[in-house]
Design an enzyme around this catalytic site. Sequence first.
Site, PDB file in Angstrom:
ATOM      1  N   LYS A   1       8.692  34.694  21.098  1.00 46.17           N
ATOM      2  CA  LYS A   1       7.929  33.926  20.112  1.00 46.17           C
ATOM      3  C   LYS A   1       7.378  34.894  19.077  1.00 46.17           C
ATOM      4  O   LYS A   1       6.618  35.805  19.399  1.00 46.17           O
ATOM      5  CB  LYS A   1       6.791  33.159  20.788  1.00 46.17           C
ATOM      6  CG  LYS A   1       5.959  32.316  19.817  1.00 46.17           C
ATOM      7  CD  LYS A   1       4.864  31.577  20.559  1.00 46.17           C
ATOM      8  CE  LYS A   1       4.004  30.763  19.616  1.00 46.17           C
ATOM      9  NZ  LYS A   1       2.919  30.057  20.339  1.00 46.17           N
TER      10      LYS A   1
ATOM     11  N   LYS B   1      11.553  31.192  19.349  1.00 46.08           N
ATOM     12  CA  LYS B   1      10.763  30.447  18.367  1.00 46.08           C
ATOM     13  C   LYS B   1      10.303  31.404  17.282  1.00 46.08           C
ATOM     14  O   LYS B   1       9.754  32.466  17.605  1.00 46.08           O
ATOM     15  CB  LYS B   1       9.554  29.814  19.059  1.00 46.08           C
ATOM     16  CG  LYS B   1       8.632  29.031  18.131  1.00 46.08           C
ATOM     17  CD  LYS B   1       7.420  28.483  18.876  1.00 46.08           C
ATOM     18  CE  LYS B   1       6.524  27.704  17.934  1.00 46.08           C
ATOM     19  NZ  LYS B   1       5.320  27.177  18.614  1.00 46.08           N
TER      20      LYS B   1
END
Length: 328
Positions: A198, A251
């Site tokens: 992330k 992400k």
Amino acid sequence: MFPQTRLRRLRMHPRLRDLVRETRLAPSDFILPLFVRTGSNQRIPIRSMPGQFQLSVDQLPAEIQEIESLGIPAIILFGIPDHKDARGTGAYSDDGIVQQALRTIKETGSQTLLMADVCLCEFTDHGHCGVINESAGRPDVDNDATLPLLVKEAVSVARAGADLIAPSGMMDGMIQALRSGLDEAQLTHVPIMSYAAKYASGFYGPFREAAESAPQFGDRRSYQMDPANGAEALREVALDVAEGADMLMVKPALSYLDVIRRVKDAHPEVPLAAYNVSGEYAMLKAAAANGWIDEQRVTLEILTSIRRAGADMILTYHAKEACRWLNG
């Protein structure tokens, strides 16, 4: 070689193009994020994300019915509490907003897969993903003090009905702590989908409005990944796999297609998700509203590119529209 070899031959008929298509997109590929808040009869438009809403719990049964009718197999819940504090206690309260939402959906008898984001940022008054330690001269998230709270949150939402937990805080040792905590709570059947890679991305802006979770000071670069780093993502992913992650996530998606490919190549045996995040969604909506792009064509092209890069599933705010277009 040309002229004997002509690749255009396989592109001349639409049905032939369908037959030789390498990457396919289907409603079963999508996970729809939902924002749930306190109150009743609430369906509040999110200004920066046209077509998305903050929903009160009583709105969820109708929402789930629509989701199921479109063939979307799963949702992921983000909560907006009516009270926030320094330790994010609303995240692991048995009567927290996400816990209420999970129980309400389960009571409908829905077969939709219910995922719960596990992080403190939506529940802390400072907007960071963990407990703040100011002893080092500047405030920062205390990694090790945060882990027990994430375990409490994971156990709480799993007992409330989450079929899968998705920890997003990027704390070191997080997956190991959560797996141990779930197992000790006799929740060995609950899988973990780790936000393994992330990034500290500028594409999260609309989400922070939607979830009311913007940091009140500083930023999240001390715990989320540097967008310039690719090899580091493989280290993060390998650690999470070793600690017990059942699924992985990258992400954001669109600016990190290379990372998705590298992660899939390194761990082909582990299911991989990619999060097509709020800023990516908002850009397309803005361009379409101005008539600059064909929204349907570009949206499906982007979602296909995420699958082609190696994602087995996509978390996307486009899920409903994409299903309608695909179902034609």
